[in-house]
Design a protein around this motif. Structure first.
Motif, PDB file in Angstrom:
ATOM      1  N   UNK A  12       0.813  -1.215   0.000  1.00 31.46           N
ATOM      2  CA  UNK A  12       0.000   0.000   0.000  1.00 31.46           C
ATOM      3  C   UNK A  12       0.851   1.274   0.000  1.00 31.46           C
ATOM      4  N   UNK A  13       2.174   1.115   0.049  1.00 33.95           N
ATOM      5  CA  UNK A  13       3.053   2.274  -0.054  1.00 33.95           C
ATOM      6  C   UNK A  13       3.374   2.968   1.255  1.00 33.95           C
ATOM      7  N   UNK A  14       3.213   2.265   2.383  1.00 36.82           N
ATOM      8  CA  UNK A  14       3.548   2.860   3.670  1.00 36.82           C
ATOM      9  C   UNK A  14       4.990   2.545   4.053  1.00 36.82           C
ATOM     10  N   UNK A  15       5.521   3.308   5.004  1.00 35.55           N
ATOM     11  CA  UNK A  15       6.858   3.053   5.537  1.00 35.55           C
ATOM     12  C   UNK A  15       6.842   3.232   7.049  1.00 35.55           C
ATOM     13  N   UNK A  16       7.858   2.688   7.692  1.00 36.52           N
ATOM     14  CA  UNK A  16       8.000   2.733   9.140  1.00 36.52           C
ATOM     15  C   UNK A  16       8.942   3.896   9.474  1.00 36.52           C
ATOM     16  N   UNK A  17       8.412   5.038   9.941  1.00 33.29           N
ATOM     17  CA  UNK A  17       9.271   6.214  10.138  1.00 33.29           C
ATOM     18  C   UNK A  17      10.248   6.042  11.295  1.00 33.29           C
ATOM     19  N   UNK A  18      11.321   6.793  11.228  1.00 30.02           N
ATOM     20  CA  UNK A  18      12.280   6.827  12.331  1.00 30.02           C
ATOM     21  C   UNK A  18      11.713   7.658  13.478  1.00 30.02           C
ATOM     22  N   UNK A  19      12.184   7.387  14.663  1.00 32.08           N
ATOM     23  CA  UNK A  19      11.654   8.062  15.845  1.00 32.08           C
ATOM     24  C   UNK A  19      12.022   9.541  15.876  1.00 32.08           C
ATOM     25  N   UNK A  20      13.127   9.909  15.211  1.00 34.24           N
ATOM     26  CA  UNK A  20      13.537  11.324  15.239  1.00 34.24           C
ATOM     27  C   UNK A  20      12.749  12.190  14.255  1.00 34.24           C
ATOM     28  N   UNK A  21      11.897  11.594  13.433  1.00 42.16           N
ATOM     29  CA  UNK A  21      11.039  12.380  12.555  1.00 42.16           C
ATOM     30  C   UNK A  21       9.966  13.091  13.385  1.00 42.16           C
ATOM     31  N   UNK A  22       9.368  14.114  12.786  1.00 49.02           N
ATOM     32  CA  UNK A  22       8.394  14.928  13.517  1.00 49.02           C
ATOM     33  C   UNK A  22       7.260  14.064  14.074  1.00 49.02           C
ATOM     34  N   UNK A  23       6.910  14.296  15.328  1.00 53.60           N
ATOM     35  CA  UNK A  23       5.880  13.512  15.994  1.00 53.60           C
ATOM     36  C   UNK A  23       4.651  14.368  16.285  1.00 53.60           C
ATOM     37  N   UNK A 156       4.725  -9.742  17.247  1.00 54.91           N
ATOM     38  CA  UNK A 156       5.818  -8.770  17.216  1.00 54.91           C
ATOM     39  C   UNK A 156       5.590  -7.733  18.293  1.00 54.91           C
ATOM     40  N   UNK A 157       6.658  -7.361  19.006  1.00 54.18           N
ATOM     41  CA  UNK A 157       6.612  -6.264  19.961  1.00 54.18           C
ATOM     42  C   UNK A 157       7.377  -5.076  19.395  1.00 54.18           C
ATOM     43  N   UNK A 158       6.899  -3.861  19.705  1.00 51.29           N
ATOM     44  CA  UNK A 158       7.548  -2.667  19.193  1.00 51.29           C
ATOM     45  C   UNK A 158       8.978  -2.502  19.660  1.00 51.29           C
ATOM     46  N   UNK A 159       9.286  -2.954  20.880  1.00 48.76           N
ATOM     47  CA  UNK A 159      10.647  -2.839  21.387  1.00 48.76           C
ATOM     48  C   UNK A 159      11.624  -3.780  20.719  1.00 48.76           C
ATOM     49  N   UNK A 160      11.104  -4.684  19.897  1.00 48.64           N
ATOM     50  CA  UNK A 160      11.960  -5.656  19.215  1.00 48.64           C
ATOM     51  C   UNK A 160      12.487  -5.159  17.887  1.00 48.64           C
ATOM     52  N   UNK A 161      12.001  -3.992  17.427  1.00 47.85           N
ATOM     53  CA  UNK A 161      12.401  -3.488  16.115  1.00 47.85           C
ATOM     54  C   UNK A 161      12.745  -2.007  16.208  1.00 47.85           C
ATOM     55  N   UNK A 162      13.714  -1.585  15.418  1.00 49.84           N
ATOM     56  CA  UNK A 162      14.170  -0.195  15.381  1.00 49.84           C
ATOM     57  C   UNK A 162      14.375   0.196  13.931  1.00 49.84           C
ATOM     58  N   UNK A 163      13.725   1.297  13.509  1.00 50.04           N
ATOM     59  CA  UNK A 163      13.739   1.716  12.108  1.00 50.04           C
ATOM     60  C   UNK A 163      14.595   2.958  11.896  1.00 50.04           C
ATOM     61  N   UNK A 164      15.242   3.023  10.728  1.00 53.48           N
ATOM     62  CA  UNK A 164      15.958   4.249  10.355  1.00 53.48           C
ATOM     63  C   UNK A 164      15.110   5.144   9.461  1.00 53.48           C
ATOM     64  N   UNK A 165      13.853   4.751   9.221  1.00 55.60           N
ATOM     65  CA  UNK A 165      12.946   5.547   8.415  1.00 55.60           C
ATOM     66  C   UNK A 165      13.152   5.429   6.926  1.00 55.60           C
ATOM     67  N   UNK A 166      14.187   4.695   6.517  1.00 52.82           N
ATOM     68  CA  UNK A 166      14.521   4.568   5.096  1.00 52.82           C
ATOM     69  C   UNK A 166      14.587   3.117   4.653  1.00 52.82           C
ATOM     70  N   UNK A 167      13.864   2.255   5.383  1.00 51.54           N
ATOM     71  CA  UNK A 167      13.757   0.859   4.971  1.00 51.54           C
ATOM     72  C   UNK A 167      14.635  -0.125   5.698  1.00 51.54           C
ATOM     73  N   UNK A 168      15.522   0.355   6.589  1.00 51.61           N
ATOM     74  CA  UNK A 168      16.389  -0.554   7.341  1.00 51.61           C
ATOM     75  C   UNK A 168      15.829  -0.772   8.742  1.00 51.61           C
ATOM     76  N   UNK A 169      16.038  -1.976   9.253  1.00 48.12           N
ATOM     77  CA  UNK A 169      15.485  -2.359  10.550  1.00 48.12           C
ATOM     78  C   UNK A 169      16.552  -3.094  11.340  1.00 48.12           C
ATOM     79  N   UNK A 170      16.650  -2.776  12.636  1.00 47.70           N
ATOM     80  CA  UNK A 170      17.471  -3.530  13.576  1.00 47.70           C
ATOM     81  C   UNK A 170      16.567  -4.418  14.412  1.00 47.70           C
TER      82      UNK A 170
END
Length: 350
Positions: A12-23, A156-170
């Motif tokens: 659907x064209x969504x992405x997982x934003x980074x936490x430092x983006x505007x909230x 999945x838990x939110x604390x288990x994933x970390x996004x850079x906002x550009x498609x990469x995940x830790x």
């Protein structure tokens, strides 16, 4: 049953934003159970009220708090400062760790719309029986906000994933490849699920988490992106620290990660606090469990002046345009988490 393309965030064209983006806001959940934080619950409630007021200096704060305790919370917040930027939502949860069961907000391509990717929460691998209210919170929040909810069919838990906002995940093998989450899933299969559900095209796997972490090893205690091409990682200099071997393996892996352009990530090491124990058991104390807000970074501290100061200095270098504020988490840590664990950010739309 596989999800249809009309239900898959990536399609659907969504992405997982980074936490430092505007909230737009940051979410918390008020502890209503009296069996939590044995011996320090009164003090923790005061600290949480102060934390909400502190966060509200920088953006809207939204708290899941049932009506029958809202007056109590309001009194505590009034004693801590200006709570005019705090909104209370009449919903009772099972515990405070909204990072793990709360909404993972995704943004569309031009940041004009959010959706919620609603994964199953099974209480960190069926560790505790109370989970029904937590697991139903996303549907309730989506309804109140008028936001579309896309139901995922995996744990999945939110604390288990970390996004850079550009498609990469830790993430970490200790959690997402643990049979107590999604059975005998492989890394390849999990990568596909994360790609579909969080629109990722790179998944970077760390190995083990901190000793004493009841989540099995959430990544938000281990490593975080602070820019699209830069990673903060927990490290220890003391070889006798019980976490030393696992953390050095994680650092080794991170040093081998490359961006989509083929460049190595900038790697910054963040110290681990000196061991913090409760009744002889090691707790998962970590400065990595910080919370990024629009104008600030709230950092857990542990009454360790030298280490606390060092961590705040490093984070000041990583987030030079934000105010870096330490917040004492010694009592909060008794239940196993800190500031990031008990919060969930909601990105802003244009």
């Amino acid at each position: 049953m596989p999800l249809s393309s009309s239900e898959i965030p990536q399609a659907l064209g969504y992405r997982f934003p980074a936490e430092w983006e505007r909230q737009e806001a940051v979410w918390f959940a008020w502890p209503t159970r009296d069996d939590l934080w044995e011996g320090v619950l009164v003090r923790v409630r005061e600290q949480l009220a102060a934390l909400y007021v502190l966060a509200a200096r920088f953006q809207a704060v939204r708290i899941l708090c049932p009506a029958f305790v809202q007056e109590e919370l309001k009194l505590l917040m009034d004693g801590a400062g200006d709570a005019s930027n705090v909104e209370l939502y009449d919903y009772q949860v099972d515990d405070v760790w909204i990072r793990d069961y709360g909404p993972l907000f995704l943004l569309n391509e031009n940041a004009t719309e959010t959706v919620i990717a609603d994964w199953t929460f099974n209480a960190w691998g069926n560790k505790v029986p109370l989970r029904e209210r937590n697991n139903a919170a996303n549907a309730w929040i989506a309804d109140r906000l008028g936001v579309r909810r896309l139901k995922m069919d995996s744990v999945l838990e939110g604390g288990a994933v970390e996004s850079n906002g550009a498609g990469a995940l830790l993430t970490s093998e200790a959690v997402l490849l643990n049979p107590n989450r999604n059975g005998s899933v492989t890394a390849v299969e999990m990568n596909r699920q994360l790609a579909d559900g969080l629109a990722t095209d790179q998944v970077f796997w760390l190995k083990d988490g901190l000793v004493g972490d009841d989540t099995d090893g959430h990544v938000d205690n281990l490593a975080r992106f602070f820019k699209t091409d830069a990673i903060l990682t927990v490290a220890v200099s003391e070889p006798d620290n019980p976490n030393a071997s696992a953390l050095e393996e994680n650092v080794r892996r991170i040093q081998g990660f490359s961006t989509k352009g083929g460049r190595p990530y900038e790697v910054v090491r963040l110290p681990l606090p000196d061991p913090v124990k409760l009744r002889g058991e090691l707790l998962p104390a970590s400065y990595m469990n910080y919370l990024v807000l629009n104008g600030a970074v709230l950092v857990p501290t542990y009454n360790q002046p030298e280490k606390d100061t060092q961590a705040i200095r490093i984070l000041s270098d990583c987030f030079p345009e934000r105010e870096i504020i330490g917040f004492d988490c010694r009592d909060i840590l008794h239940e196993g988490g800190a500031i990031h664990c008990m919060s969930q950010h909601q990105p802003a739309v244009r």
